[in-house]
Design a protein around this motif. Structure first.
Motif, PDB file in Angstrom:
ATOM      1  N   PRO A 135       2.870  16.340  -1.457  1.00 31.46           N
ATOM      2  CA  PRO A 135       2.762  14.871  -1.495  1.00 31.46           C
ATOM      3  C   PRO A 135       3.452  14.279  -2.718  1.00 31.46           C
ATOM      4  O   PRO A 135       4.114  13.242  -2.622  1.00 31.46           O
ATOM      5  CB  PRO A 135       1.256  14.615  -1.550  1.00 31.46           C
ATOM      6  CG  PRO A 135       0.629  15.848  -1.045  1.00 31.46           C
ATOM      7  CD  PRO A 135       1.571  16.978  -1.331  1.00 31.46           C
ATOM      8  N   LEU A 146      -1.130   1.569  -2.974  1.00 33.00           N
ATOM      9  CA  LEU A 146      -1.688   2.174  -1.765  1.00 33.00           C
ATOM     10  C   LEU A 146      -1.496   3.689  -1.766  1.00 33.00           C
ATOM     11  O   LEU A 146      -2.408   4.438  -1.415  1.00 33.00           O
ATOM     12  CB  LEU A 146      -1.048   1.563  -0.517  1.00 33.00           C
ATOM     13  CG  LEU A 146      -1.503   0.138  -0.202  1.00 33.00           C
ATOM     14  CD1 LEU A 146      -0.804  -0.385   1.039  1.00 33.00           C
ATOM     15  CD2 LEU A 146      -3.018   0.096  -0.011  1.00 33.00           C
ATOM     16  N   LEU A 147      -0.304   4.115  -2.193  1.00 30.71           N
ATOM     17  CA  LEU A 147      -0.048   5.556  -2.243  1.00 30.71           C
ATOM     18  C   LEU A 147      -0.996   6.258  -3.214  1.00 30.71           C
ATOM     19  O   LEU A 147      -1.531   7.322  -2.913  1.00 30.71           O
ATOM     20  CB  LEU A 147       1.397   5.817  -2.664  1.00 30.71           C
ATOM     21  CG  LEU A 147       2.416   5.851  -1.526  1.00 30.71           C
ATOM     22  CD1 LEU A 147       3.814   6.024  -2.086  1.00 30.71           C
ATOM     23  CD2 LEU A 147       2.089   6.986  -0.565  1.00 30.71           C
ATOM     24  N   SER A 148      -1.205   5.631  -4.388  1.00 32.56           N
ATOM     25  CA  SER A 148      -2.110   6.229  -5.375  1.00 32.56           C
ATOM     26  C   SER A 148      -3.506   6.389  -4.786  1.00 32.56           C
ATOM     27  O   SER A 148      -4.150   7.424  -4.937  1.00 32.56           O
ATOM     28  CB  SER A 148      -2.202   5.358  -6.627  1.00 32.56           C
ATOM     29  OG  SER A 148      -0.921   5.062  -7.091  1.00 32.56           O
ATOM     30  N   ILE A 149      -3.971   5.330  -4.106  1.00 33.54           N
ATOM     31  CA  ILE A 149      -5.303   5.381  -3.500  1.00 33.54           C
ATOM     32  C   ILE A 149      -5.383   6.523  -2.490  1.00 33.54           C
ATOM     33  O   ILE A 149      -6.357   7.273  -2.450  1.00 33.54           O
ATOM     34  CB  ILE A 149      -5.626   4.034  -2.812  1.00 33.54           C
ATOM     35  CG1 ILE A 149      -5.796   2.945  -3.863  1.00 33.54           C
ATOM     36  CG2 ILE A 149      -6.874   4.139  -1.948  1.00 33.54           C
ATOM     37  CD1 ILE A 149      -7.055   3.020  -4.648  1.00 33.54           C
ATOM     38  N   CYS A 150      -4.332   6.650  -1.681  1.00 29.91           N
ATOM     39  CA  CYS A 150      -4.331   7.710  -0.667  1.00 29.91           C
ATOM     40  C   CYS A 150      -4.419   9.084  -1.328  1.00 29.91           C
ATOM     41  O   CYS A 150      -5.194   9.940  -0.895  1.00 29.91           O
ATOM     42  CB  CYS A 150      -3.073   7.640   0.194  1.00 29.91           C
ATOM     43  SG  CYS A 150      -3.109   6.260   1.329  1.00 29.91           S
ATOM     44  N   LEU A 151      -3.628   9.282  -2.374  1.00 26.13           N
ATOM     45  CA  LEU A 151      -3.655  10.575  -3.065  1.00 26.13           C
ATOM     46  C   LEU A 151      -5.041  10.851  -3.643  1.00 26.13           C
ATOM     47  O   LEU A 151      -5.583  11.939  -3.501  1.00 26.13           O
ATOM     48  CB  LEU A 151      -2.619  10.609  -4.183  1.00 26.13           C
ATOM     49  CG  LEU A 151      -1.195  10.966  -3.767  1.00 26.13           C
ATOM     50  CD1 LEU A 151      -0.251  10.868  -4.952  1.00 26.13           C
ATOM     51  CD2 LEU A 151      -1.146  12.364  -3.172  1.00 26.13           C
ATOM     52  N   PHE A 166      -7.867   9.655  -2.680  1.00 22.18           N
ATOM     53  CA  PHE A 166      -8.829   9.888  -1.605  1.00 22.18           C
ATOM     54  C   PHE A 166      -8.714  11.320  -1.088  1.00 22.18           C
ATOM     55  O   PHE A 166      -9.722  12.007  -0.901  1.00 22.18           O
ATOM     56  CB  PHE A 166      -8.601   8.887  -0.475  1.00 22.18           C
ATOM     57  CG  PHE A 166      -9.696   8.906   0.540  1.00 22.18           C
ATOM     58  CD1 PHE A 166     -10.895   8.270   0.271  1.00 22.18           C
ATOM     59  CD2 PHE A 166      -9.542   9.577   1.735  1.00 22.18           C
ATOM     60  CE1 PHE A 166     -11.925   8.316   1.189  1.00 22.18           C
ATOM     61  CE2 PHE A 166     -10.568   9.621   2.659  1.00 22.18           C
ATOM     62  CZ  PHE A 166     -11.763   8.989   2.384  1.00 22.18           C
ATOM     63  N   ALA A 167      -7.473  11.753  -0.901  1.00 22.20           N
ATOM     64  CA  ALA A 167      -7.253  13.124  -0.432  1.00 22.20           C
ATOM     65  C   ALA A 167      -7.866  14.112  -1.410  1.00 22.20           C
ATOM     66  O   ALA A 167      -8.493  15.098  -1.013  1.00 22.20           O
ATOM     67  CB  ALA A 167      -5.764  13.387  -0.274  1.00 22.20           C
ATOM     68  N   THR A 174     -10.454  13.610  -3.359  1.00 26.60           N
ATOM     69  CA  THR A 174     -11.908  13.590  -3.233  1.00 26.60           C
ATOM     70  C   THR A 174     -12.361  14.442  -2.054  1.00 26.60           C
ATOM     71  O   THR A 174     -13.353  15.171  -2.139  1.00 26.60           O
ATOM     72  CB  THR A 174     -12.408  12.141  -3.054  1.00 26.60           C
ATOM     73  OG1 THR A 174     -11.869  11.351  -4.100  1.00 26.60           O
ATOM     74  CG2 THR A 174     -13.914  12.077  -3.106  1.00 26.60           C
TER      75      THR A 174
END
Lengths: 135, 230
Positions: A35, A75-80, A82-83, A85
């Motif tokens: 990623p 948004l990308l940072s949040i997705c990373l 979350f993954a 977690t």
């Protein structure tokens, strides 16, 4: 503008090289590095062709390209995150199961050892009795 | 009937030996196993020196992970009945035989030792009781079953519950959540009156500042349990 683009490209390339180096040294798993490499690569493309960003801003109805950049980056940072977690949850479950298995094994070994020692002692005392009788 | 007392212990050097002696004296046909949850005091040394049966967790797992280790032990060693029993001297082993009689006679899956059926013994502080009452109501709304002491750590399980908990058990603050888990699976859970003592040494694992988090977490866990599919 071009100067900034060059600096950006240099930073991104260095970052990617660093990630690849970590993978080579097995300090980072390829699976989890992918990623980051993908994001770096996308950033590099945008860095080389900034007009892409303007198009994206137009498309989303955002006034300035830089705001579109912030939005995407956020948004990308949040997705990373979350993954990560999700991964942490899975790891903690696995660690728990391993710790439990280790404790159960250790107890079993101790029990078998003391049972084995008991049997050996029995054998010995049996021999002693025998030798006593022989005498 | 092979029966096991599971004693989770975290820093219980002052109470653990007394707890085991209580079980040996007042519930002699129960085996016991201590689960030492990586205590930082001399609990483990003490257990080894006194020759007590102990499962030693090399890493601290918290109460849920420790108790689950006990259920896994019970499952592996073919126990028919397993009961959770606090290592801090709160619980009284004299009730274990009665609880098992109830479990067998009424063909139940779990018997919870409740302080509030007869209101005898140490009744906990006012604030705690309020919290417990809240969980009682929450569980009643969620499952239709009245559990007067859903946070009780004195709980006896039959083989089917041992097997269920060996696979699935909440990590922290597990008691109310796991009761809902059982009720949702159609297990038969009843309570038996017990007296508990005020703990002599050590403090509750739930400090006041954490109780808000505790309430929210358990509430959410119960709501999630309601929409889970099995």
């Amino acid at each position: 503008m071009v100067k900034l683009q060059l600096i950006g490209a240099a930073v991104l390339l260095l970052g990617m090289l660093y990630i690849i180096r970590l993978i080579r040294k097995r300090r980072m798993e390829l699976k989890y590095a992918l990623p980051w490499l993908a994001v770096s690569f996308a950033a590099l493309i945008v860095d080389c062709f900034p007009e892409l960003l303007s198009k994206l801003a137009d498309l989303l109805g955002i006034a300035t390209p830089v705001n579109a950049l912030y939005l995407v980056a956020f948004l990308l940072s949040i997705c990373l995150l979350f993954a990560l977690t999700v991964i942490v949850s899975r790891q903690s479950e696995r660690i728990k199961q391993l710790v439990q298995a280790a404790a159960l094994c250790e107890e079993r070994i101790k029990r078998l050892e003391s049972a084995g020692a008991g049997e050996e002692r029995k054998d010995l005392s049996g021999q002693e009795e025998q030798s006593a009788r022989e005498e | 009937m092979k029966s096991l007392v599971m004693i989770p212990a975290y820093n219980e050097e002052k109470n653990i030996v007394k707890t085991v002696r209580d079980i040996q004296k007042n519930a002699p046909d129960f085996d016991y196993i201590i689960i030492n949850d990586c205590s930082r005091d001399s609990t483990l040394d003490l257990c080894r020196r006194e020759g007590l049966h102990v499962l030693n967790l090399p890493v601290n797992l918290g109460i849920g992970g420790a108790v689950q280790t006990g259920y896994r032990y019970a499952m592996q060693n073919g126990y028919d009945v397993a009961v959770q029993f606090d290592g801090d001297g709160q619980h009284d082993a004299a009730y274990l035989t009665q609880m098992r009689e109830k479990l067998v006679r009424e063909e139940l899956d779990m018997v919870i030792g409740s302080r509030f059926l007869r209101h005898e013994g140490f009744q906990s502080s006012g604030m705690r009781r309020l919290g417990i009452r809240y969980f009682t109501e929450l569980i009643r709304v969620s499952t239709g079953k009245k559990i007067t002491d859903p946070t009780s750590g004195m709980r006896m399980a039959n083989r089917s519950v041992i097997e269920a908990f060996a696979v699935n058990y909440p990590k922290d603050y597990p008691e109310p959540e796991s009761v809902v888990y059982l009720l949702r699976q159609g297990k038969r859970v009843e309570e038996a009156p017990v007296k508990m003592r005020e703990r002599e040494n050590g403090k509750s694992s739930i400090s006041f500042s954490r109780s808000i988090y505790y309430m929210c977490k358990v509430t959410f866990a119960i709501l999630i349990e309601d929409i889970r599919r099995y």
